[in-house]
Write an enzyme that holds these catalytic residues in place. Structure first.
Site, PDB file in Angstrom:
ATOM      1  N   ASP A 157     -16.033 110.991  35.718  1.00  0.00           N
ATOM      2  CA  ASP A 157     -16.868 111.772  36.638  1.00  0.00           C
ATOM      3  C   ASP A 157     -16.173 111.996  37.977  1.00  0.00           C
ATOM      4  O   ASP A 157     -16.196 113.097  38.533  1.00  0.00           O
ATOM      5  CB  ASP A 157     -18.203 111.059  36.864  1.00  0.00           C
ATOM      6  CG  ASP A 157     -18.927 110.795  35.560  1.00  0.00           C
ATOM      7  OD1 ASP A 157     -18.568 111.422  34.546  1.00  0.00           O
ATOM      8  OD2 ASP A 157     -19.840 109.963  35.547  1.00  0.00           O
TER       9      ASP A 157
ATOM     10  N   ALA B 166     -29.762 112.926  36.336  1.00  0.00           N
ATOM     11  CA  ALA B 166     -29.810 113.930  35.268  1.00  0.00           C
ATOM     12  C   ALA B 166     -28.536 113.924  34.433  1.00  0.00           C
ATOM     13  O   ALA B 166     -28.301 114.820  33.638  1.00  0.00           O
ATOM     14  CB  ALA B 166     -30.038 115.322  35.873  1.00  0.00           C
ATOM     15  N   GLY B 167     -27.684 112.918  34.623  1.00  0.00           N
ATOM     16  CA  GLY B 167     -26.433 112.854  33.866  1.00  0.00           C
ATOM     17  C   GLY B 167     -25.421 113.887  34.334  1.00  0.00           C
ATOM     18  O   GLY B 167     -24.519 114.257  33.594  1.00  0.00           O
ATOM     19  N   LEU B 168     -25.551 114.354  35.581  1.00  0.00           N
ATOM     20  CA  LEU B 168     -24.668 115.416  36.081  1.00  0.00           C
ATOM     21  C   LEU B 168     -23.760 114.910  37.212  1.00  0.00           C
ATOM     22  O   LEU B 168     -23.207 115.697  37.965  1.00  0.00           O
ATOM     23  CB  LEU B 168     -25.512 116.620  36.531  1.00  0.00           C
ATOM     24  CG  LEU B 168     -26.404 117.196  35.420  1.00  0.00           C
ATOM     25  CD1 LEU B 168     -27.317 118.308  35.957  1.00  0.00           C
ATOM     26  CD2 LEU B 168     -25.575 117.733  34.254  1.00  0.00           C
ATOM     27  N   SER B 169     -23.625 113.593  37.300  1.00  0.00           N
ATOM     28  CA  SER B 169     -22.664 112.956  38.218  1.00  0.00           C
ATOM     29  C   SER B 169     -22.953 113.168  39.693  1.00  0.00           C
ATOM     30  O   SER B 169     -22.042 113.422  40.492  1.00  0.00           O
ATOM     31  CB  SER B 169     -21.236 113.411  37.906  1.00  0.00           C
ATOM     32  OG  SER B 169     -20.862 112.933  36.659  1.00  0.00           O
ATOM     33  N   SER B 170     -24.211 113.022  40.058  1.00  0.00           N
ATOM     34  CA  SER B 170     -24.529 113.078  41.486  1.00  0.00           C
ATOM     35  C   SER B 170     -23.841 111.927  42.226  1.00  0.00           C
ATOM     36  O   SER B 170     -23.417 112.088  43.373  1.00  0.00           O
ATOM     37  CB  SER B 170     -26.045 113.033  41.709  1.00  0.00           C
ATOM     38  OG  SER B 170     -26.579 111.868  41.130  1.00  0.00           O
TER      39      SER B 170
ATOM     40  N   GLU C 124     -17.640 102.289  42.560  1.00  0.00           N
ATOM     41  CA  GLU C 124     -18.803 102.279  41.661  1.00  0.00           C
ATOM     42  C   GLU C 124     -18.824 101.022  40.789  1.00  0.00           C
ATOM     43  O   GLU C 124     -19.867 100.412  40.577  1.00  0.00           O
ATOM     44  CB  GLU C 124     -18.797 103.547  40.798  1.00  0.00           C
ATOM     45  CG  GLU C 124     -20.051 103.659  39.973  1.00  0.00           C
ATOM     46  CD  GLU C 124     -20.442 105.090  39.662  1.00  0.00           C
ATOM     47  OE1 GLU C 124     -19.987 106.026  40.355  1.00  0.00           O
ATOM     48  OE2 GLU C 124     -21.211 105.273  38.700  1.00  0.00           O
TER      49      GLU C 124
ATOM     50  N   HIS D  64     -18.098 108.864  26.277  1.00  0.00           N
ATOM     51  CA  HIS D  64     -17.871 107.418  26.114  1.00  0.00           C
ATOM     52  C   HIS D  64     -16.473 107.147  25.568  1.00  0.00           C
ATOM     53  O   HIS D  64     -16.246 106.152  24.876  1.00  0.00           O
ATOM     54  CB  HIS D  64     -18.960 106.764  25.247  1.00  0.00           C
ATOM     55  CG  HIS D  64     -20.265 106.668  26.003  1.00  0.00           C
ATOM     56  ND1 HIS D  64     -20.653 105.541  26.678  1.00  0.00           N
ATOM     57  CD2 HIS D  64     -21.229 107.591  26.215  1.00  0.00           C
ATOM     58  CE1 HIS D  64     -21.821 105.769  27.267  1.00  0.00           C
ATOM     59  NE2 HIS D  64     -22.185 107.014  27.002  1.00  0.00           N
ATOM     60  N   THR D  65     -15.558 108.028  25.868  1.00  0.00           N
ATOM     61  CA  THR D  65     -14.147 107.816  25.518  1.00  0.00           C
ATOM     62  C   THR D  65     -13.361 107.346  26.737  1.00  0.00           C
ATOM     63  O   THR D  65     -12.281 106.793  26.589  1.00  0.00           O
ATOM     64  CB  THR D  65     -13.520 109.119  24.998  1.00  0.00           C
ATOM     65  OG1 THR D  65     -13.887 110.163  25.898  1.00  0.00           O
ATOM     66  CG2 THR D  65     -14.016 109.458  23.609  1.00  0.00           C
TER      67      THR D  65
HETATM   68  C1  GLA Z   1     -21.084 108.294  32.552  1.00  0.00           C
HETATM   69  C2  GLA Z   1     -19.900 107.541  33.141  1.00  0.00           C
HETATM   70  C3  GLA Z   1     -18.584 108.119  32.657  1.00  0.00           C
HETATM   71  C4  GLA Z   1     -18.551 108.263  31.145  1.00  0.00           C
HETATM   72  C5  GLA Z   1     -19.824 108.941  30.639  1.00  0.00           C
HETATM   73  C6  GLA Z   1     -19.906 108.964  29.147  1.00  0.00           C
HETATM   74  O1  GLA Z   1     -21.115 109.588  33.043  1.00  0.00           O
HETATM   75  O2  GLA Z   1     -19.943 107.583  34.540  1.00  0.00           O
HETATM   76  O3  GLA Z   1     -17.514 107.327  33.103  1.00  0.00           O
HETATM   77  O4  GLA Z   1     -18.354 107.021  30.526  1.00  0.00           O
HETATM   78  O5  GLA Z   1     -20.990 108.305  31.137  1.00  0.00           O
HETATM   79  O6  GLA Z   1     -18.919 109.775  28.625  1.00  0.00           O
END
Ligand code: GLA
Length: 389
Positions: free
Chosen positions: A177, A128-132, A165, A39-40
């Site tokens: 991501d 899953a927080g893995l940027s699919s 996005e 979240h930076t």
């Molecule tokens: C998601 C967002 C990113 C980033 C993260 C948190 O993955 O797509 O841009 O903000 O959350 O670090």
């Protein structure tokens, strides 16, 4: 024959069966985990992701008639057919919004894309927080960049994907991501300054040092468009406004206490600001530890990052906390949630010999808590997006 060659051949064959002619080419783009710097990115700060071996593969051909045809081998349903001139932000609500959004963003930026046939297949776990999503966007952007000879650089493709996005899909995410998927390099983590997208590849070969990085997918599905992510982002922007800076990146770590004092009794904004400013400092600390060869020492920094996300940013959940607490209690060097939060995955840094004990402990803890079984796998820093054939 490598796994990616086999995958490319399969995707090529499936495309040919589906559309009746061989594709012009096959590309892949990976998912990512973020080592530190959460979240930076929408605060112009620092991040440090690396690419996973899990990829989205796309077979693509050009078209000249203004039509986009999309098919995914991972989703039930047939071929979606869209007219390029009719692509409108906010109107597609299924997976096709990501590739359509990329085509829309390219055309909106003036690039002469006249259509495409696309068939996709992915090994990146979804939700899953893995940027699919980023893998899906980047693979399409790279393919069209090559096929239409647009000459865009990797970081420019990442920016266009982010725009797809943010504007087309409507999720207010940062740039991490897409840049990770487009720019990562095998055996390295990517130290990225999200203000100007300057990058440094930091060698990150854990196996050579007898260590491993585990990804634990809690199987708790997250979504970025559900409002909580946007609320954090708005809170950070409010903090920057109150402090009179362009972005929280501009608050030096050494001035944090003074900045917090100036925020008075707005406790929520104070917590958000404290997380972002300390997290940027943690990224810089991890970079210098890795550059000085002290890899094991990054463990406690990762764990500090988790506490900050849990207590100050408030985006963890019981399942993520259970992974972190259990892993640490069973010998991990460090652990934290990774990605947007509210579910998804955690990462665990451990000596190789401790991996079986930690894995078993996490699985047992989930079973005792009656949580869905987690999916645990080892993450090896892998290559960024590429043309396969
Ligand atoms: C998601 C967002 C990113 C980033 C993260 C948190 O993955 O797509 O841009 O903000 O959350 O670090």
């Amino acid at each position: 024959m490598g796994a990616s060659t086999v995958a490319a051949q399969q995707v090529r064959a499936d495309f040919t069966a589906l559309y009746g002619a061989a594709p012009d080419g096959v590309w892949s783009a990976p998912g990512r985990v973020n080592l530190i710097g959460e979240h930076t990115d929408y605060n112009d700060g620092f991040v440090m992701p690396f690419a996973l071996p899990h990829v989205t593969t796309a077979a693509v051909s050009r078209r000249t008639d203004g039509v986009l045809r999309l098919h995914s081998g991972d989703v039930d349903g047939g071929v979606a057919e869209l007219a390029l001139d009719a692509l409108t932000p906010g109107e597609d609500h299924d997976w096709t919004a990501y590739p359509s959004g990329v085509v829309w963003a390219l055309r909106e930026a003036g690039h002469p894309v006249t259509g495409a046939d696309i068939h996709l297949s992915s090994t990146v776990p979804t939700g899953a927080g893995l940027s699919s999503s980023a893998a899906l966007e980047v693979v399409v952007a790279l393919a069209l960049n090559d096929l239409y000879e647009l000459g865009l650089k990797r970081w420019e493709l990442a920016r266009l994907c982010q725009r797809a996005e943010n504007v087309y899909v409507g999720a207010p995410t940062g740039i991490m991501d897409q840049t990770a998927s487009a720019c990562c390099s095998a055996g390295h983590a990517l130290f990225l300054d999200t203000r100007d997208l300057s990058q440094k590849q930091i060698p990150f070969d854990l196996a050579a040092e007898g260590m491993r990085l585990l990804v634990v997918d809690t199987q708790v599905k997250h979504t970025h468009s559900n409002g909580e992510y946007g609320k954090r982002r708005a809170g950070c922007e409010k903090g920057a406004d109150l402090l009179g800076v362009d972005a929280l990146r501009d608050v030096p770590y050494a001035d944090l206490d003074a900045a917090l004092a100036r925020l008075g009794d707005d406790e929520e904004v104070r917590r958000l600001v404290r997380h972002v400013v300390t997290e940027d400092e943690r990224v810089e600390r991890v970079v210098s530890l890795l550059e000085s060869g002290d890899t094991a020492a990054i463990g406690p920094v990762l764990t500090e990052g988790h506490a900050s996300l849990r207590d100050d940013f408030r985006i963890s959940c019981p399942e993520l906390d259970l992974v972190v607490d259990t892993a640490l209690a069973s010998g991990a060097l460090g652990a934290r949630m990774t990605g947007g939060g509210f579910g998804g995955s955690a990462i665990v840094l451990a000596e190789e010999s401790a991996v079986p004990t930690i894995t078993k402990a996490v699985e047992e803890a989930f079973a005792s808590a009656s949580y869905k079984a987690p999916r645990v796998f080892e993450a090896v820093p892998s290559a960024g997006a590429a043309r396969l054939s």
